[in-house]
Design a protein around this motif. Structure first.
Motif, PDB file in Angstrom:
ATOM      1  N   THR A 176       6.325  -8.216  -5.193  1.00 48.06           N
ATOM      2  CA  THR A 176       6.736  -8.268  -6.702  1.00 48.06           C
ATOM      3  C   THR A 176       5.993  -7.295  -7.526  1.00 48.06           C
ATOM      4  N   GLY A 177       5.500  -6.549  -7.188  1.00 50.70           N
ATOM      5  CA  GLY A 177       4.504  -5.187  -7.937  1.00 50.70           C
ATOM      6  C   GLY A 177       3.421  -5.548  -8.736  1.00 50.70           C
ATOM      7  N   GLY A 178       3.239  -4.975  -9.361  1.00 45.79           N
ATOM      8  CA  GLY A 178       1.494  -4.946  -9.999  1.00 45.79           C
ATOM      9  C   GLY A 178       0.667  -4.883  -9.369  1.00 45.79           C
ATOM     10  N   SER A 179       0.806  -4.940  -7.780  1.00 46.26           N
ATOM     11  CA  SER A 179      -0.600  -4.150  -7.220  1.00 46.26           C
ATOM     12  C   SER A 179      -0.606  -3.686  -5.463  1.00 46.26           C
ATOM     13  N   GLU A 180      -1.788  -3.012  -5.369  1.00 46.04           N
ATOM     14  CA  GLU A 180      -1.262  -2.107  -4.555  1.00 46.04           C
ATOM     15  C   GLU A 180      -2.759  -2.028  -3.646  1.00 46.04           C
ATOM     16  N   LYS A 181      -2.645  -2.297  -2.680  1.00 45.05           N
ATOM     17  CA  LYS A 181      -4.311  -2.112  -1.291  1.00 45.05           C
ATOM     18  C   LYS A 181      -4.888  -1.314  -0.247  1.00 45.05           C
ATOM     19  N   PHE A 182      -5.601  -0.576  -1.000  1.00 45.00           N
ATOM     20  CA  PHE A 182      -6.102   0.484  -0.056  1.00 45.00           C
ATOM     21  C   PHE A 182      -6.833   0.203   1.089  1.00 45.00           C
ATOM     22  N   LEU A 183      -6.799   0.487   1.883  1.00 42.43           N
ATOM     23  CA  LEU A 183      -7.770   0.153   3.497  1.00 42.43           C
ATOM     24  C   LEU A 183      -8.448   2.239   3.725  1.00 42.43           C
ATOM     25  N   LEU A 231     -12.840  -0.452   4.873  1.00 45.27           N
ATOM     26  CA  LEU A 231     -13.295  -1.414   3.360  1.00 45.27           C
ATOM     27  C   LEU A 231     -12.130  -0.933   2.640  1.00 45.27           C
ATOM     28  N   GLU A 232     -12.481  -2.484   1.983  1.00 44.27           N
ATOM     29  CA  GLU A 232     -10.813  -2.257   1.104  1.00 44.27           C
ATOM     30  C   GLU A 232     -11.380  -2.082  -0.159  1.00 44.27           C
ATOM     31  N   SER A 233      -8.916  -1.799  -1.034  1.00 45.55           N
ATOM     32  CA  SER A 233      -9.927  -1.803  -2.547  1.00 45.55           C
ATOM     33  C   SER A 233      -8.139  -2.020  -3.067  1.00 45.55           C
ATOM     34  N   VAL A 234      -7.956  -2.178  -4.151  1.00 45.46           N
ATOM     35  CA  VAL A 234      -7.021  -2.953  -4.866  1.00 45.46           C
ATOM     36  C   VAL A 234      -6.634  -2.407  -6.106  1.00 45.46           C
ATOM     37  N   LEU A 235      -5.841  -1.552  -6.572  1.00 42.02           N
ATOM     38  CA  LEU A 235      -5.310  -0.948  -7.603  1.00 42.02           C
ATOM     39  C   LEU A 235      -4.001  -2.412  -8.018  1.00 42.02           C
ATOM     40  N   ILE A 236      -4.610  -2.579 -10.004  1.00 44.69           N
ATOM     41  CA  ILE A 236      -3.632  -3.365 -10.352  1.00 44.69           C
ATOM     42  C   ILE A 236      -3.428  -2.728 -11.579  1.00 44.69           C
ATOM     43  N   SER A 237      -2.278  -2.999 -12.000  1.00 45.44           N
ATOM     44  CA  SER A 237      -1.743  -2.398 -12.887  1.00 45.44           C
ATOM     45  C   SER A 237      -0.826  -3.050 -13.578  1.00 45.44           C
TER      46      SER A 237
END
Ligand code: SF4
Length: 351
Positions: A74-81, A90-96
């Protein structure tokens, strides 16, 4: 592992001088790392190759390698491993939030992890179910911000310490990472653009607020207004019960006039009663705290249901009737398993 990412000006200067290089190279390194977010020595164009080689021998530049990126449907966030140098994930998330009414302008928030696993063991959290491996270094924390900025070509405006781990259980690295994020020689983010979320280690909260002079935003996981329910969700509550936690928060609010946010993971049939609404209002009103309601994202280890959208809306509007400021987190994250720790656990179970 010590890396250039996570080093302070003093530490970088020591490394530079130890290599027989002029002192001004330290300022150049700081700029390349924290302002230009470079990820390879040969990107440092104003530093001669022989100097770069000496520095590379003295200290690794980075500690993480990207593994996977998942975009929310649905857009808005991307998750990175990411993979650490010692082979963990480990993981991080970008919320735009681009030009939304709730956040005018362009807000790019990175949610960072601070530990591999977590010792707090919240019942509803995937990170809390896995084994605690180790604390992340300050370098591994700030490198998440740089890598995401480079990978997405977005300027990061906000950082929230809400990923895997309890930031205040990794106190020194969290403080150092914050220092780097807000320093003019570092990422130069305003202190009010940093939020640290804690499960409620009361003495550490007081120490943290003192160390940061209350400049950084504080978000406290509440999840229930009743000790018995909260202890079943956040075992930490047995050690630092609500009365103690809230009285510490009142002191912080009285002395520093700082806004506090309560995180409230809403779980159907567990903490969504009218009695909870009353209890939360009693705790939050004197603090003028904002309540961030997060619909539970089911995990296999905690077989409870997410609230229906209607039930979540009702819980929020009942809180609002008490004059509280309430936000209901969107469920966009669910498309990318954004419950903290979930992506990593998924990856670990397939190894
Ligand atoms: S919710 Fe946060 S504090 Fe609780 S187990 Fe998960 S990562 Fe740890």
């Amino acid at each position: 592992m010590k890396t250039l990412y996570g080093s302070t000006p003093e530490e970088i200067e020591t490394i530079v001088l130890a290599q027989g290089l002029p002192k001004y190279r330290a300022a150049q390194l700081l700029e390349w790392v924290y302002q230009k977010n470079i990820l390879a020595w040969d990107e440092m164009r104003n530093i001669p190759q022989d100097a770069r080689e000496k520095l590379a021998q003295a200290i690794p530049l980075t500690a993480l390698a990207p593994v996977e990126e998942k975009k929310a449907v649905t857009g808005g966030s991307e998750k990175f491993l990411f993979r650490t140098a010692d082979g963990h994930f480990l993981e991080s998330v970008l919320i735009s939030q681009e030009g939304e009414a709730a956040a005018p302008g362009n807000r790019q928030t990175v949610c960072v992890s601070t530990q591999l696993g977590c010792k707090v063991h919240c019942a509803f959290c995937a990170s809390g179910q896995g084994k605690f491996l180790r604390n992340l270094t300050a370098g591994e924390i700030v490198e998440q911000v740089s890598r995401i900025s480079r990978m997405t070509k977005k300027k990061i405006t906000n950082v929230v310490f809400m990923g895997m781990g309890e930031p205040l259980d990794n106190f020194e690295a969290t403080l150092k990472a914050i220092r780097i994020l807000i320093a003019s020689w570092g990422f130069a983010l305003g202190a009010r653009r940093i939020t640290v979320s804690t499960s409620g280690i009361t003495p550490k909260i007081l120490e943290f607020v003192k160390s940061t002079e209350g400049r950084v935003r504080l978000s406290v996981s509440l999840h229930s207004s009743m000790d018995a329910v909260r202890s079943s969700l956040v075992p930490m509550n047995r050690r630092y019960p609500l009365k103690e936690l809230v009285s510490a928060l009142r002191r912080i609010h009285r002395d520093l006039k700082r806004e506090i946010t309560f995180e409230y993971t809403l779980i159907a049939g567990v903490n969504d009663s009218e009695e909870e609404v009353e209890g939360v209002a009693i705790l939050a009103k004197p603090l003028r705290a904002k309540i961030n309601v997060i619909p539970y994202n089911p995990i296999a280890e905690f077989p409870h249901q997410a609230p229906t959208p209607e039930a979540a809306e009702k819980f929020c509007s009942q809180l609002e009737k008490h004059g509280l400021r309430v936000t209901l987190r969107k469920t966009a994250g669910r498309d990318i398993d954004a419950a903290c720790g979930q992506l990593r656990l998924d990856r670990m179970s397939h190894r």
